[in-house]
Motif scaffolding. Structure first.
Motif, PDB file in Angstrom:
ATOM      1  N   PHE A   1     -15.621   0.066  -7.994  1.00 24.62           N
ATOM      2  CA  PHE A   1     -16.290   0.040  -6.695  1.00 24.62           C
ATOM      3  C   PHE A   1     -15.274   0.479  -5.646  1.00 24.62           C
ATOM      4  CE2 PHE A   1     -17.444  -2.938  -2.983  1.00 24.62           C
ATOM      5  CZ  PHE A   1     -18.194  -1.958  -2.353  1.00 24.62           C
ATOM      6  N   GLY A   2     -15.569   1.596  -4.975  1.00 22.89           N
ATOM      7  CA  GLY A   2     -14.653   2.109  -3.969  1.00 22.89           C
ATOM      8  C   GLY A   2     -15.387   2.604  -2.750  1.00 22.89           C
ATOM      9  N   LEU A   3     -14.758   2.416  -1.584  1.00 25.79           N
ATOM     10  CA  LEU A   3     -15.340   2.843  -0.313  1.00 25.79           C
ATOM     11  C   LEU A   3     -14.456   3.890   0.350  1.00 25.79           C
ATOM     12  CD1 LEU A   3     -15.372  -0.636  -0.343  1.00 25.79           C
ATOM     13  CD2 LEU A   3     -17.035  -0.124   1.412  1.00 25.79           C
ATOM     14  N   SER A   4     -15.079   4.740   1.154  1.00 24.76           N
ATOM     15  CA  SER A   4     -14.367   5.707   1.974  1.00 24.76           C
ATOM     16  C   SER A   4     -13.508   6.597   1.078  1.00 24.76           C
ATOM     17  CB  SER A   4     -13.551   4.967   3.033  1.00 24.76           C
ATOM     18  OG  SER A   4     -13.138   5.824   4.062  1.00 24.76           O
TER      19      SER A   4
ATOM     20  N   MET B   1     -23.702   5.393  -2.457  1.00 21.67           N
ATOM     21  CA  MET B   1     -24.321   4.691  -1.327  1.00 21.67           C
ATOM     22  C   MET B   1     -23.793   5.255  -0.020  1.00 21.67           C
ATOM     23  SD  MET B   1     -24.891   0.709  -2.179  1.00 21.67           S
ATOM     24  CE  MET B   1     -26.350   0.309  -3.145  1.00 21.67           C
ATOM     25  N   GLN B   2     -24.694   5.458   0.934  1.00 21.37           N
ATOM     26  CA  GLN B   2     -24.294   6.138   2.158  1.00 21.37           C
ATOM     27  C   GLN B   2     -25.185   5.754   3.337  1.00 21.37           C
ATOM     28  OE1 GLN B   2     -21.623   8.519   2.408  1.00 21.37           O
ATOM     29  NE2 GLN B   2     -22.022   7.982   4.533  1.00 21.37           N
ATOM     30  N   ASN B   3     -24.560   5.304   4.437  1.00 21.86           N
ATOM     31  CA  ASN B   3     -25.302   5.167   5.689  1.00 21.86           C
ATOM     32  C   ASN B   3     -25.644   6.549   6.232  1.00 21.86           C
ATOM     33  OD1 ASN B   3     -25.587   2.381   6.152  1.00 21.86           O
ATOM     34  ND2 ASN B   3     -23.511   2.209   6.953  1.00 21.86           N
TER      35      ASN B   3
ATOM     36  N   PRO C   1     -19.326   7.338  11.255  1.00 15.58           N
ATOM     37  CA  PRO C   1     -18.444   8.203  12.036  1.00 15.58           C
ATOM     38  C   PRO C   1     -17.405   8.949  11.224  1.00 15.58           C
ATOM     39  CG  PRO C   1     -17.835   5.901  12.321  1.00 15.58           C
ATOM     40  CD  PRO C   1     -19.129   5.913  11.562  1.00 15.58           C
ATOM     41  N   VAL C   2     -16.932   8.368  10.130  1.00 20.22           N
ATOM     42  CA  VAL C   2     -15.829   8.987   9.395  1.00 20.22           C
ATOM     43  C   VAL C   2     -16.295   9.682   8.117  1.00 20.22           C
ATOM     44  CG1 VAL C   2     -15.242   6.847   8.198  1.00 20.22           C
ATOM     45  CG2 VAL C   2     -13.486   8.581   8.549  1.00 20.22           C
ATOM     46  N   THR C   3     -17.330   9.161   7.488  1.00 22.34           N
ATOM     47  CA  THR C   3     -17.898   9.803   6.292  1.00 22.34           C
ATOM     48  C   THR C   3     -19.399   9.962   6.509  1.00 22.34           C
ATOM     49  OG1 THR C   3     -18.095   7.635   5.211  1.00 22.34           O
ATOM     50  CG2 THR C   3     -16.136   8.937   4.716  1.00 22.34           C
ATOM     51  N   PRO C   4     -19.804  11.035   7.166  1.00 22.56           N
ATOM     52  CA  PRO C   4     -21.221  11.200   7.469  1.00 22.56           C
ATOM     53  C   PRO C   4     -22.073  11.368   6.214  1.00 22.56           C
ATOM     54  CG  PRO C   4     -19.997  13.191   8.024  1.00 22.56           C
ATOM     55  CD  PRO C   4     -18.979  12.134   7.691  1.00 22.56           C
ATOM     56  N   LEU C   5     -23.375  11.299   6.408  1.00 25.18           N
ATOM     57  CA  LEU C   5     -24.326  11.406   5.311  1.00 25.18           C
ATOM     58  C   LEU C   5     -24.051  12.611   4.419  1.00 25.18           C
ATOM     59  CD1 LEU C   5     -26.983  10.538   3.886  1.00 25.18           C
ATOM     60  CD2 LEU C   5     -28.211  11.900   5.595  1.00 25.18           C
ATOM     61  N   LEU C   6     -23.580  13.696   5.009  1.00 21.60           N
ATOM     62  CA  LEU C   6     -23.309  14.909   4.245  1.00 21.60           C
ATOM     63  C   LEU C   6     -22.384  14.639   3.063  1.00 21.60           C
ATOM     64  CD1 LEU C   6     -23.540  17.964   3.859  1.00 21.60           C
ATOM     65  CD2 LEU C   6     -21.694  18.242   5.543  1.00 21.60           C
TER      66      LEU C   6
ATOM     67  N   GLY D   1     -22.554   2.929  10.834  1.00 21.89           N
ATOM     68  CA  GLY D   1     -21.232   2.373  10.607  1.00 21.89           C
ATOM     69  C   GLY D   1     -20.689   2.745   9.244  1.00 21.89           C
ATOM     70  N   HIS D   2     -19.518   2.206   8.941  1.00 21.98           N
ATOM     71  CA  HIS D   2     -18.759   2.582   7.759  1.00 21.98           C
ATOM     72  C   HIS D   2     -18.788   1.428   6.765  1.00 21.98           C
ATOM     73  CE1 HIS D   2     -16.027   5.240   5.747  1.00 21.98           C
ATOM     74  NE2 HIS D   2     -15.011   4.389   5.763  1.00 21.98           N
ATOM     75  N   GLY D   3     -19.394   1.654   5.607  1.00 23.90           N
ATOM     76  CA  GLY D   3     -19.509   0.620   4.591  1.00 23.90           C
ATOM     77  C   GLY D   3     -20.942   0.182   4.414  1.00 23.90           C
ATOM     78  N   VAL D   4     -21.417   0.193   3.162  1.00 22.45           N
ATOM     79  CA  VAL D   4     -22.815  -0.132   2.870  1.00 22.45           C
ATOM     80  C   VAL D   4     -22.905  -1.388   1.995  1.00 22.45           C
ATOM     81  CG1 VAL D   4     -24.990   0.700   1.893  1.00 22.45           C
ATOM     82  CG2 VAL D   4     -23.453   2.313   3.039  1.00 22.45           C
ATOM     83  N   TYR D   5     -22.520  -1.275   0.726  1.00 17.27           N
ATOM     84  CA  TYR D   5     -22.706  -2.385  -0.200  1.00 17.27           C
ATOM     85  C   TYR D   5     -21.806  -3.551   0.178  1.00 17.27           C
ATOM     86  CZ  TYR D   5     -23.046  -5.144  -4.442  1.00 17.27           C
ATOM     87  OH  TYR D   5     -23.262  -6.180  -5.330  1.00 17.27           O
TER      88      TYR D   5
END
Length: 504
Positions: free
Chosen positions: A215-218, A436-438, A442-447, A469-473
């Motif tokens: 499990f990793g973010l950003s 998973m994606q908001n 601001p830093v990692t857009p849906l794209l 915002g940044h972070g979903v799960y």
């Protein structure tokens, strides 16, 4: 499709698979020579500060500094573990990464519990955090950044014109030279995403597991994509969150910060407009946006209270990571507008990274790892004119932050160059990657999430959330996303198709 096109596509796929095999080849001996087990003991107190009553343990795993020379120098990686106490329900280990590069996951098991991660996940896995190579307690590197030097962070500063890009280029070159001069142990060339992915597989083997989940973010999404691509046979369930869209943070990825801010800023603007009688920043979202430009230009022309236009924009960008930061950002704008010096100085010091009153060198280590991984992973343009053109284009296209995100980094002058080819995406493997994606980040857009879905067409599903915002799960607040993520990690239920989660 004609024979030539089929042959060309097959050849391209073969090249990707072969290259992925070469990248993974050196650590294929991980199971053979890794330590049979990790010796667990007490963790440093800061590792469990978020949940001090938990039985989190720490240990080390010894890995090659250079995987091309497996019998050469070794480094120790510190890992943490919150073990499942339900042996009948335990599936294995869940490796964790919070992003960066240059962020520690040692504290992440405790943090996830503090955030309320479902018991089903805690029952299913030993949560495994770590300081990645080069960071914290894992053979740290350090460019020796100091508070007050011209370099104000790894997010490039806003450039008002070509001359500002040229001025930043000199600072960037000085930083690249500074990092090279402080590479006293010869470690920096080996701090890469590929090597960190290899480390993950070594940790898996040292824990005695045939497979490991992740499990990793950003930036952790890039690491997770690299890990799943290099080791499809030993990775289990993968969840990547708030996504870069590739296995490295390259110039295009950083330029997407500007897209992310344009997409996310309206949420803050709407929030502030609804509170105009409190903060006075504008009665409508459009007025709040204009307030941003007005204050930024004022500080460009005349910095005040230790804050200039570059820092003002960077603080605004960082404050869009979650709604909990909106109030302080609004206070800062209110103070600038009203020329309230004590308030501006207090809030600017609190919101800038690092704070002008920062103590210690933890931020220096973090900045150093960010730069080293980012610069080592890909080849960066080295001519200043490229950055001047990109800044001019993005200043027009993304006026909020484009002239910052496209600006020049020390990577343009990096002494070590690209350490090895970037890890190619490998879509040949199990369908085990949940993205998973908001929709507004601001830093990692849906794209970024959409790019990963395109690159892993057979192995992944995308969960897009109508959130900001940044972070979903777990880090977000969306019930649908939490349920889908938990069903995947704990129950192994991968959605049959992409999922859209509505705003709660």
């Amino acid at each position: 499709m004609d024979h030539k096109r089929r042959r060309s596509r097959a050849l391209a796929l073969t090249v990707v698979i072969v290259l992925a095999g070469l990248l993974a080849a050196t650590p294929a001996v991980a199971d053979r020579d890794a330590a049979s087990e990790v010796v667990w003991g007490a963790c440093p107190k800061d590792v469990t500060a978020a949940a001090p009553d938990l039985d989190v343990q720490c240990g080390t795993v010894r890995v090659p500094l250079d995987y091309a020379e497996p019998d050469g120098a070794r480094i120790n990686l510190m890992v943490s573990r919150l073990a499942s106490d339900k042996p009948k329900k335990r599936r294995g280990v869940l490796l964790l990464n919070p992003g960066g590069p240059g962020g520690s996951a040692l504290t992440m098991p405790a943090t996830l519990v503090d955030l309320g991660i479902p018991s089903k996940v805690l029952d299913s896995y030993d949560l495994i955090g770590m300081d990645t190579r080069g960071f914290g307690r894992s053979a740290p590197i350090d460019c020796k950044f100091t508070v007050g030097q011209d370099y104000i962070g790894n997010i490039p500063p806003y450039a008002v014109d070509d001359a500002a890009v040229l001025a930043q280029a000199k600072i960037a070159k000085d930083v690249a030279d500074q990092c090279a001069a402080n590479d006293v142990d010869g470690r920096m060339a080996h701090i890469t995403t590929a090597n960190t992915a290899r480390d993950l597989d070594r940790i898996r083997a040292a824990l005695g597991e045939k497979k490991a989940s992740f499990f990793g973010l950003s930036y952790g999404s890039a690491l997770g994509a690299a890990y799943a691509s290099m080791f499809p046979d030993t990775t289990d369930r993968i969840l990547i969150d708030s996504n870069l869209g590739d296995t490295a943070l390259d110039p295009a990825g950083i330029r997407r910060y500007a897209l992310g801010m344009e997409q996310t800023f309206p949420d803050f603007a709407k929030w502030a407009a609804a509170r105009h009688s409190s903060y006075g920043l504008g009665r409508t979202a459009r007025e709040v946006r204009q307030t941003y430009f007005t204050l930024a230009q004022r500080l460009d022309e005349k910095p005040a209270y230790g804050l200039d236009g570059r820092q003002f924009r960077s603080v605004a960008f960082g404050s869009l990571f979650g709604e909990r930061r909106y109030g302080q950002l609004a206070q800062l704008w209110e103070g600038i507008k009203d020329e309230d010096q004590p308030a501006v100085e207090r809030l600017a010091a609190k919101l800038q990274t690092p704070s002008p009153s920062a103590e210690g060198a933890s931020y220096s280590n973090s900045w150093s790892v960010f730069l080293t991984v980012t610069c080592n992973d890909v080849k960066w343009p080295s001519d200043v004119q490229t950055y001047q053109r990109n800044v001019a284009a993005d200043r027009h296209r993304y006026p909020l932050f484009g002239a910052a995100a496209a600006n020049i980094l020390p990577c343009a002058f990096w002494r070590f160059g690209q350490s090895e080819p970037q890890v190619p995406i490998n879509d040949e493997g199990p369908s085990n990657i949940l993205i998973m994606q908001n929709r507004r980040d601001p830093v990692t857009p849906l794209l970024g999430g959409e790019l990963f879905r395109e690159k892993f067409p057979n192995r992944s599903r995308l969960v897009s959330v109508d959130g900001s915002g940044h972070g979903v799960y777990v880090f977000g607040r969306n019930a649908c996303a939490l349920n889908v993520g938990t069903e995947w990690l704990a129950d192994g239920v991968m959605p049959k198709k992409d999922v859209t989660c509505r705003h709660d």
